[in-house]
Enzyme design. Structure first.
Site, PDB file in Angstrom:
ATOM      1  N   ASP A 205      86.883  10.096  25.704  1.00 54.08           N
ATOM      2  CA  ASP A 205      85.596  10.792  25.775  1.00 54.08           C
ATOM      3  C   ASP A 205      84.609  10.044  24.868  1.00 54.08           C
ATOM      4  O   ASP A 205      84.981   9.077  24.204  1.00 54.08           O
ATOM      5  CB  ASP A 205      85.754  12.269  25.396  1.00 54.08           C
ATOM      6  CG  ASP A 205      86.193  12.460  23.959  1.00 54.08           C
ATOM      7  OD1 ASP A 205      86.317  11.464  23.221  1.00 54.08           O
ATOM      8  OD2 ASP A 205      86.424  13.616  23.555  1.00 54.08           O
TER       9      ASP A 205
ATOM     10  N   GLY B 298      82.866  11.238  22.292  1.00 54.66           N
ATOM     11  CA  GLY B 298      82.756  11.748  20.924  1.00 54.66           C
ATOM     12  C   GLY B 298      81.659  12.784  20.767  1.00 54.66           C
ATOM     13  O   GLY B 298      81.589  13.484  19.756  1.00 54.66           O
ATOM     14  N   GLY B 299      80.800  12.901  21.771  1.00 49.79           N
ATOM     15  CA  GLY B 299      79.661  13.814  21.665  1.00 49.79           C
ATOM     16  C   GLY B 299      80.076  15.277  21.497  1.00 49.79           C
ATOM     17  O   GLY B 299      79.500  16.004  20.683  1.00 49.79           O
ATOM     18  N   PHE B 300      81.087  15.681  22.264  1.00 47.91           N
ATOM     19  CA  PHE B 300      81.470  17.094  22.236  1.00 47.91           C
ATOM     20  C   PHE B 300      81.944  17.525  20.843  1.00 47.91           C
ATOM     21  O   PHE B 300      81.533  18.571  20.335  1.00 47.91           O
ATOM     22  CB  PHE B 300      82.555  17.385  23.283  1.00 47.91           C
ATOM     23  CG  PHE B 300      82.955  18.834  23.319  1.00 47.91           C
ATOM     24  CD1 PHE B 300      82.096  19.788  23.842  1.00 47.91           C
ATOM     25  CD2 PHE B 300      84.171  19.245  22.794  1.00 47.91           C
ATOM     26  CE1 PHE B 300      82.448  21.139  23.855  1.00 47.91           C
ATOM     27  CE2 PHE B 300      84.533  20.596  22.799  1.00 47.91           C
ATOM     28  CZ  PHE B 300      83.669  21.535  23.330  1.00 47.91           C
TER      29      PHE B 300
ATOM     30  N   ASP C 162      76.872  12.235  26.024  1.00 50.38           N
ATOM     31  CA  ASP C 162      76.059  13.274  26.665  1.00 50.38           C
ATOM     32  C   ASP C 162      75.671  14.331  25.637  1.00 50.38           C
ATOM     33  O   ASP C 162      76.304  14.441  24.590  1.00 50.38           O
ATOM     34  CB  ASP C 162      76.808  13.930  27.837  1.00 50.38           C
ATOM     35  CG  ASP C 162      78.140  14.555  27.413  1.00 50.38           C
ATOM     36  OD1 ASP C 162      78.729  14.081  26.430  1.00 50.38           O
ATOM     37  OD2 ASP C 162      78.583  15.520  28.066  1.00 50.38           O
TER      38      ASP C 162
ATOM     39  N   GLN D 145      75.091  16.863  33.498  1.00 55.25           N
ATOM     40  CA  GLN D 145      74.879  18.085  32.721  1.00 55.25           C
ATOM     41  C   GLN D 145      73.908  18.990  33.497  1.00 55.25           C
ATOM     42  O   GLN D 145      73.679  18.767  34.665  1.00 55.25           O
ATOM     43  CB  GLN D 145      74.372  17.739  31.309  1.00 55.25           C
ATOM     44  CG  GLN D 145      75.454  17.119  30.411  1.00 55.25           C
ATOM     45  CD  GLN D 145      76.501  18.139  29.946  1.00 55.25           C
ATOM     46  OE1 GLN D 145      76.408  19.337  30.219  1.00 55.25           O
ATOM     47  NE2 GLN D 145      77.537  17.661  29.253  1.00 55.25           N
TER      48      GLN D 145
ATOM     49  N   GLY E  37      80.191  20.087  30.471  1.00 59.60           N
ATOM     50  CA  GLY E  37      79.585  21.385  30.171  1.00 59.60           C
ATOM     51  C   GLY E  37      80.068  22.524  31.044  1.00 59.60           C
ATOM     52  O   GLY E  37      79.370  23.521  31.216  1.00 59.60           O
TER      53      GLY E  37
ATOM     54  N   ASP F 185      91.260  17.034  32.683  1.00 58.63           N
ATOM     55  CA  ASP F 185      91.948  17.021  31.394  1.00 58.63           C
ATOM     56  C   ASP F 185      91.783  18.408  30.809  1.00 58.63           C
ATOM     57  O   ASP F 185      90.803  19.095  31.104  1.00 58.63           O
ATOM     58  CB  ASP F 185      91.319  16.013  30.423  1.00 58.63           C
ATOM     59  CG  ASP F 185      90.032  16.549  29.830  1.00 58.63           C
ATOM     60  OD1 ASP F 185      89.006  16.557  30.544  1.00 58.63           O
ATOM     61  OD2 ASP F 185      90.040  17.012  28.673  1.00 58.63           O
TER      62      ASP F 185
ATOM     63  N   CYS G 228     113.206  23.511  38.217  1.00 60.77           N
ATOM     64  CA  CYS G 228     112.301  22.539  37.590  1.00 60.77           C
ATOM     65  C   CYS G 228     113.139  21.347  37.127  1.00 60.77           C
ATOM     66  O   CYS G 228     114.200  21.532  36.528  1.00 60.77           O
ATOM     67  CB  CYS G 228     111.567  23.164  36.407  1.00 60.77           C
ATOM     68  SG  CYS G 228     110.556  21.970  35.491  1.00 60.77           S
TER      69      CYS G 228
ATOM     70  N   CYS H  47     112.230  19.016  34.934  1.00 57.31           N
ATOM     71  CA  CYS H  47     111.825  18.428  33.654  1.00 57.31           C
ATOM     72  C   CYS H  47     113.037  18.359  32.712  1.00 57.31           C
ATOM     73  O   CYS H  47     114.038  19.053  32.913  1.00 57.31           O
ATOM     74  CB  CYS H  47     110.676  19.220  33.025  1.00 57.31           C
ATOM     75  SG  CYS H  47     111.179  20.662  32.066  1.00 57.31           S
TER      76      CYS H  47
ATOM     77  N   CYS I 164     114.035  21.894  31.278  1.00 55.52           N
ATOM     78  CA  CYS I 164     114.725  22.818  32.188  1.00 55.52           C
ATOM     79  C   CYS I 164     116.072  22.281  32.652  1.00 55.52           C
ATOM     80  O   CYS I 164     116.975  23.057  32.966  1.00 55.52           O
ATOM     81  CB  CYS I 164     113.836  23.130  33.386  1.00 55.52           C
ATOM     82  SG  CYS I 164     112.394  24.095  32.929  1.00 55.52           S
TER      83      CYS I 164
ATOM     84  N   HIS J 235     107.888  20.690  29.236  1.00 59.77           N
ATOM     85  CA  HIS J 235     107.872  21.488  30.459  1.00 59.77           C
ATOM     86  C   HIS J 235     106.439  21.677  30.981  1.00 59.77           C
ATOM     87  O   HIS J 235     106.182  21.514  32.182  1.00 59.77           O
ATOM     88  CB  HIS J 235     108.534  22.857  30.278  1.00 59.77           C
ATOM     89  CG  HIS J 235     108.307  23.725  31.469  1.00 59.77           C
ATOM     90  ND1 HIS J 235     109.057  23.626  32.623  1.00 59.77           N
ATOM     91  CD2 HIS J 235     107.334  24.641  31.726  1.00 59.77           C
ATOM     92  CE1 HIS J 235     108.565  24.454  33.532  1.00 59.77           C
ATOM     93  NE2 HIS J 235     107.527  25.080  33.019  1.00 59.77           N
TER      94      HIS J 235
HETATM   95 ZN   LIG Z   1     110.715  22.569  33.268  1.00 64.20          ZN
END
Ligand SMILES: [Zn+2]
Length: 372
Positions: A92, A94-96, A146, A191, A218, A268, A306, A308, A311, A337
């Protein structure tokens, strides 16, 4: 070095599947990027991030610039070498954080002036500086600086923030071109608050400048989810179809399914990682809290079927015990997970788009999520 192509579009919605090529590898979209704020996806090693299904992560410019600082990261020729992550990284601007986290933050036409939340030192973050820092981080996808605003915001304030964002985007693009760093992509950020005409103008102005991709900034800042989706529904088609479209900082699994249906490609959010550390786990059958006493004697994994690491190897009872005892392994196993769940959700959506069965997928997703 950077390019993007849409390879399939859903006929009933605006959902689309694409392929994005970066200097550090190929990313299939729609994609979810786990947040690695301080050069780490909290509690996971790079091998665990990859095993959990993520192949692009996000780094935070504000945090890395203040600590450890670009001089340290430069010793490793950038963030990839520093944190030992060989896949693509988006940063990003850095503005936020300069707006929300720093002390005595002030915005002028020049940029953000602020004091570090760590040691109170004074800094100025200009559009040129945001590009310079992201180039030194070696980011594959950089974001323009931004101007962020609070929600709710008056139209006048939202309009002037969008205009300043456009002006800064022009300065970011100039700084990027002067460095001749074509291996790093640069995205513009739309924005305009919750005002459709402002969003449209912001998008139109940015598209004229021709960026590698575009983001909606935003959103998910406290507004009701219906408004967030309404603004995205309106703003996403204002962006060129041949470029990647990124909705920043969103959201729940339901948000992601709806935004993919509206034509978004990239996401994200801290939700899967932060909530994992608070004991909240996302599953196809709803979102659960591992503290719940129903897991006390649960010999099964938290999500049956699952694949992963968590799991495949551990029971709900064990995860609950680790969490209740505040064992640090709890944070890691829960995060694995949740990251797996989010990245698999994106892969499943992509497969559904490629099979032209996105609406079937969406119905099935809601039916199961409501079972818990
Ligand atoms: Zn899992």
């Amino acid at each position: 070095m950077f390019n993007f192509a849409v390879i399939s579009e859903s006929k009933e919605t605006r959902a689309r599947a694409g392929v994005m090529k970066t200097s550090h590898g190929v990313v299939e979209t729609p994609v979810f990027m786990p947040v690695g704020t301080l050069a780490s996806v909290k509690s996971l090693s790079p091998e665990e991030i990859a095993e959990a299904g993520a192949n692009i992560i996000l780094g935070n410019t504000y945090h890395l610039y203040l600590r450890p600082g670009c001089d340290v990261i430069n010793l490793f020729s950038g963030l990839h070498g520093f944190m030992n992550w060989s896949g693509p990284i988006l940063t990003d601007s850095g503005g936020f954080q300069a707006f929300s986290l720093a002390k005595l933050s002030k915005i002028t036409e020049e940029g953000y002036t602020f004091q570090s939340h760590i040691d109170g030192s004074s800094h100025i973050l200009t559009p040129e500086k945001a590009v310079e820092i992201q180039l030194s981080l070696g980011s594959d996808i950089m974001m323009c600086l931004d101007q962020c605003i609070k929600y709710p915001a008056e139209k006048k304030e939202a309009g002037s923030a969008a205009d300043l964002t456009t002006e800064w985007a022009g300065r970011c693009k100039k700084a990027w071109q002067e460095k001749g760093e074509s291996k790093n992509a640069l995205f513009g950020i739309v924005q305009g608050g919750m005002y459709k005409d402002l969003r449209e103008k912001s998008a139109r102005d940015l598209v004229k400048m021709e960026f590698s991709g575009y983001a909606l900034g935003g959103l998910s800042v406290g507004e009701p989810v219906e408004i967030m989706l309404d603004i995205a529904d309106y703003a996403l088609p204002c962006l060129p179809g041949e470029k990647p479209k990124y909705v920043m900082g969103v959201g729940t699994p339901e948000n992601l399914v709806e935004l993919v249906a509206l034509g978004a490609d990239m996401f994200d959010c801290v939700l899967p990682t932060r909530n994992a550390r608070n004991g909240q786990m996302f599953t196809g059958r709803g979102t659960i809290n591992i503290c719940n006493s129903r897991f006390k004697y649960d010999t099964k994994p938290v999500e049956e079927g699952c694949l992963c690491y968590t799991c495949r190897n551990y029971s709900g009872a064990y995860l609950r015990h680790l969490f209740m005892a505040k064992e640090i392994l709890a944070y890691r196993l829960n995060t694995i997970h949740n990251v797996y769940y989010y990245t698999k959700l994106m892969r499943d959506m992509r497969a559904a788009i490629l099979n032209d069965a996105f609406e079937v997928f969406r119905k099935e997703f809601y039916r199961k999520r409501h079972e818990a």
